[in-house]
Scaffold this motif. Structure first.
Motif, PDB file in Angstrom:
ATOM      1  N   SER A  77       0.753   4.368  -2.658  1.00  0.00           N
ATOM      2  CA  SER A  77       0.543   5.750  -2.212  1.00  0.00           C
ATOM      3  C   SER A  77       1.614   6.678  -2.768  1.00  0.00           C
ATOM      4  O   SER A  77       1.324   7.814  -3.145  1.00  0.00           O
ATOM      5  N   GLU A  78       2.843   6.193  -2.802  1.00  0.00           N
ATOM      6  CA  GLU A  78       3.939   7.017  -3.326  1.00  0.00           C
ATOM      7  C   GLU A  78       3.739   7.330  -4.802  1.00  0.00           C
ATOM      8  O   GLU A  78       3.970   8.452  -5.246  1.00  0.00           O
TER       9      GLU A  78
ATOM     10  N   TRP B 144       0.816  -1.206   0.000  1.00  0.00           N
ATOM     11  CA  TRP B 144       0.000   0.000   0.000  1.00  0.00           C
ATOM     12  C   TRP B 144       0.857   1.266   0.000  1.00  0.00           C
ATOM     13  O   TRP B 144       0.531   2.256  -0.644  1.00  0.00           O
ATOM     14  N   PHE B 145       1.987   1.224   0.697  1.00  0.00           N
ATOM     15  CA  PHE B 145       2.845   2.411   0.749  1.00  0.00           C
ATOM     16  C   PHE B 145       3.427   2.731  -0.625  1.00  0.00           C
ATOM     17  O   PHE B 145       3.530   3.892  -1.017  1.00  0.00           O
TER      18      PHE B 145
END
Length: 229
Positions: free
Chosen positions: A28-29, A24-25
């Motif tokens: 998001s980036e 997920w990170f």
């Protein structure tokens, strides 16, 4: 939908190549880098369960992102490995729901009111002469039409009028594509795909391109749906 500044309250599908960090990170980036926006996982995809060991995979969340469960079984996810996502089931469910909406519209609105001019026509008047036709005036003119008033009264989205009036196949075709792609797509190479305008034709062009791109991804590629607030 202009790109990329108005991508708010929209869903962006982020694609990752096989072997690439795909949590997920990372999603998001990518969204933040290209759209300068933050988002949350959007549980849009049905989950595939293999026939031979479906009883086991039904309860396992491996290769999935932000999975949702019902009575312990995995039912939906915001993304994951392409081979674990039931993309066919996702689009089929959306197509069924859209078909029911269009048939209800056809019975209660189309059969009882005269055709109306779509919102795009009034928006074009505003863009052609904003001083003469403000955005509020364009909206007032659009919404005063009997068919649009009937749609508002019956809780149909009047801003989808042009798609409703184009027929069931067009309406269903738009919505199963939206269920699969959302409103924009970020490729594994970091390229943003989005419609050039709010017009239905531009949305179809974008969705057809994005669907073809998604079909071409290997089964080991990963996806993540991000809702931008």
């Amino acid at each position: 939908m202009p790109k990329p500044t108005s991508l708010t309250d929209k869903v962006v599908t982020v694609c990752f190549a096989p072997g690439e960090d795909a949590d997920w990170f990372a999603a998001s980036e990518k969204v933040n880098d290209l759209l300068h926006a933050n988002g949350t996982p959007a549980r849009r995809y049905r989950v595939r369960h293999r026939r031979l060991i479906g009883w086991l995979t039904r309860f396992l969340g491996y290769y999935l992102l932000d999975a949702a469960r019902r009575f312990g079984a995995v039912t939906l996810a915001a993304g994951g490995r392409k081979s674990r996502l039931d993309l066919t089931g996702t689009t089929a469910q959306a197509a069924r729901a859209a078909g029911l909406r269009w048939r209800a519209w056809n019975t209660h609105i189309n059969a009882t009111t005269r055709p109306a001019r779509p919102w795009e026509d009034y928006l074009a008047q505003h863009h052609a002469d904003p001083g003469k036709v403000t955005l509020n005036e364009a909206r007032r003119r659009f919404e005063q039409q009997p068919r649009v008033l009937a749609m508002l009264a019956a809780s149909f989205d009047p801003y989808e009028l042009s798609v409703y009036q184009a027929g069931e196949a067009t309406y269903v075709g738009l919505h199963w594509r939206i269920a699969l792609i959302g409103d924009a797509l970020i490729t594994t190479e970091g390229r943003l795909l989005a419609p050039d305008s709010d017009s239905v034709a531009d949305r179809f062009r974008f969705l057809n391109e994005a669907c073809a791109y998604l079909r071409g991804l290997r089964s080991s590629a990963r996806l993540c749906a991000v809702a931008i607030a």
